[in-house]
Write an enzyme that holds these catalytic residues in place. Sequence first.
Site, mmCIF file in Angstrom:
data_model
loop_
_atom_site.group_PDB
_atom_site.id
_atom_site.type_symbol
_atom_site.label_atom_id
_atom_site.label_comp_id
_atom_site.label_asym_id
_atom_site.label_seq_id
_atom_site.Cartn_x
_atom_site.Cartn_y
_atom_site.Cartn_z
ATOM 1 N N HIS A 154 20.403 35.645 46.809
ATOM 2 C CA HIS A 154 19.115 36.353 46.880
ATOM 3 C C HIS A 154 18.341 36.262 45.571
ATOM 4 C CE1 HIS A 154 20.304 40.077 44.706
ATOM 5 N NE2 HIS A 154 21.463 40.002 45.322
ATOM 6 N N CYS B 65 27.033 39.002 44.597
ATOM 7 C CA CYS B 65 26.072 38.055 45.165
ATOM 8 C C CYS B 65 25.771 36.938 44.160
ATOM 9 C CB CYS B 65 24.771 38.779 45.513
ATOM 10 S SG CYS B 65 24.961 39.869 46.943
#
Lengths: 414, 344
Positions: free
Chosen positions: A247, A264
Site C-alpha cells: 500500500h 505490510c
Amino acid sequence: MKRYFLTLFVAALVTLAMSTDATARKKPATKAKPVASVGHQQGANGDLAEARLMGIYQLMAKAQGREALAQAEQLVKDHPHFQLAQLVYGDLLAARTRPVRMVGDVPEPMRKAAAPVLDQLRDESQMRLKALRERPPSGALPSQFLALSARNKHAIAIDASRSRLYLLENRPTGLTLIADYYVSIGKSGLSKNAEGDLRTPMGVYFITSNLDPKSLKDFYGSGALPINYPNVLDNLRGKTGGGIWLHGTPPGQFSRPPLATDGCVVLANPDLMALIRTVEVRTTPVVISQSLKWVTPNTARSESKPFEEALTAWQNAKSSGNMNQVLSFYSPSFNSNGKSLTEWTPALRSELNKVQGRAIQLKDLSLLRWTDSADTMVVTFGEVTDGTRTGPTKRQYWVRQGSDWKIFYEGVIG
Amino acid sequence: MTLARTTLFTTLRLLTLALACATSVAYADDYGDVSQLVRAGKLDEAMVKADSYLVGKPADPQMRFLKGVIQRNLGKQAEAIATFTKLTEDYPELPEPYNNLAVLYAGQSQFDKARAALEMAIRTNPSYATAHENLGDIYARLASQAYNKALQLDGANAAVPPKLALIRELFSPNNKGQHPATTALAAAPAVPVAKPSTPAPAAPTAVPAVVAPATTLRAAPAKPVASDSAAQESRQVEEAVQAWAKAWSTKDITAYLGAYGKEFDPAGQQSRKAWEEERRKRIVGKTSISVKLEKLSVTVNGAKAIAKFRQDYRAGALAVSSRKTLELVKTGNRWLIVKESTGN
C-alpha cells in the site's frame, strides 16, 4: 561566497556516479508502445522523485553544489513531504555557509531532538543508493520464477536487503525488469510468524485484490494490493496474522523509513499507483525475500527440469486413471482447504472416473519455487482433459522429500 | 568571480552613480542632513526632507534609497519593499537596494525571496561583503527549515527571523565638497575590508542587543572583594582593545597584527597567512584610517574575555559604523584577539 565542498559526503557518493548511469541504460529501449506501457516508463523511477534525488547526489559527487541546490529546491517544491529530499536540500544550503561532512549534517541541537528520525533517513538514503549501485544483472530473473505462463503478465519480487521492489514484465522473450521502487517493510524485519509480530512474511504470494482507495483510510495512501498471506505453506507451518498489503503512504509522508510498517510493504504513492496501473490481481506473483538471487533464464530452465519430470509423471498417472499410482504422488501431510488426504480421496476418485483414462493436458503452466528449510513448488495450470476445450485452473503445492516431490495441497482457483 | 568582472561591475556601478548624481555636489549636504536625522531617530523629519528633495529630483537614487531606509525604520515594510524594488528596477547594477530588499523579506520570513535578492546583489557586485554575510544567514535559516521538515520537528526555533544587516546609504555623504561619484570610487574597493555590516536598528522583537554598561572602575564598588582584580583585568582588556584600534588607525601593521593571538582563525576558509597579507595590503594602502570605539563593554572570565563595542570606521570617504565583538585570551601578561566578529 565561500564554497564549502561536501568532502567526506562526496566520497560515499562517487561510486554512485557510475552506477546510476547503468540504471539509465537499464530502461527498456522500446519503440512506440501502447499507453499502458508508457505508464511503466513514467513509474520506472518512482514518479522520477528518486531519480531526481540521485541526480542531485551525482551533482554533489561532482562538486556541482550550485546546480545540486537548484535541483533540490525544485524537488522539495514538488514533493514537500519527501523528508530525505528535504534533508539533502538542508545539507546543500548549509554547505554554502559551512562544511558538510555527511548526509544530514544537522546542527547539534536538532540532532539531539530528532536522532532516531535522522538515523532512519540516513538508512533510507543508504538503501536507495545501495539498490541503485547493486543492479540486477541484465537479462536475469529472480530464482523463484522458474516458469511463468503467458497468463502471468507481470511478476513482483521484493528484496528486503535493498528495500526494493522489482517489477518484471513477462514478455514473449522472457521476464524483463521494467521498474523498481524503494519500499518499507515491517519494523521487526522479515519472516512473519504470528499476528502482531511486526514482521513481513517471506515467501511466494499472489495479489488477491485491488482495494479502492476511497474505501481506505488516509493512512494507506493511494491504494492497496492485498496478498494471500498466510498461504498454504504458511498454514501448514501454523503461521498466523493476515492483512498483508502492498500500500501507499499517508498524505503528509512521501516515503517511510526502511523498517517502518506493521508487516505490510509500503511504497510511495506515485510508485504504488504505477504498480496498480500495471499489474493484474490474482495472476501477479509476489516473491518476498531477504535477498534475491538473480539467475539467467537458462539456469531457471535447467533447475526446473527435475521437478517438471515429477509433474509429468503425475500427469501420466492421472491420465492412466490408476488411482493407486496417482495417490503415490500425494504427501501424508496433504491438506486441501481443511480436508486430509483420506477425506479428499473420494473427490480425487470421482475426478478420475470422469477422465476415464483420457489424457490430461496442463495448460498455462507456471512454476514458482520457494526454498528455505524446505524446498517447495507452487504450481498453477489449467487442467484440460482430451476431448474437452476447457478445464479448471488448479494450484498445487509440492514439497521435495529427498529426490522425490510430493503434493501437499491441491485446489481449484478462479 | 574574476577581478576583471569585479572591476567591470564596480565601474558600471560608479558610472551609474556619477550619471544619476551628476548635479548632486550641491545636494551632498541634503543627503548628510537626512542621514543625520535618520541616525538621530527623527524619522518623520527625515521623511519630510527626503520627500521635498525628491520633488525636485524624483529619480535620485541616493535619496530614494534613504527614503526606503526611513520607511523601513518607520515600520512601513510594504512601502519600503516597493521603494527598494523600484530602485532595483531603475538601477539594476546597484547591489545595495537588493540587500535591503532581502533584509525586509527576511523580516517577513520570506527567505526564498530574500535569497533571490541577495544573489542578485552579489551578481551585481561579487565582492559585496554585507550581501555575502546576509546570504550566509539566509542559507543557514533555509537549511534549518529544510532540516526541520526532514526531521519533522515543529521548527519552533525558527520563529524569530534572522537579523540581517541593512545598508543605510548608497555611499557616504560625509566627505563634503567631494564629488559623490569620486567618493564612491574611493570607497568601493574598501568595502570588503571594512565589512560594513551596519546592523539594522534593533527591532522591538529582536534579540536584545547586549550593550552592557562599560565595565570600568566605577563598577568595582558594587562587588568590592571579587571584582578588584577582575576590574584590573577588564581594564587591561580595554587597553588591549584600544591599542588594537589605535594600531589600526595609525596603520601600524606590526602592532595591529601583533594584537592577534596564534590561535586567531580568520573567518571562512582563509588561511592565517592569506588573511595577514590581505590586512596588510588593505591597511597600509589607505591614505587615512580612523577607528573609534564606542560603548565598549568587557566581560572577563578567567583567562578569556569578550569585548563588545560599536566601531566607527572611516577610511577616505568610507564611513561605517558596526557592532563588533572581539574574543581575547590572556597569553603571558598580554590579552590577544582570538576571534573577531561583526554584528551582534
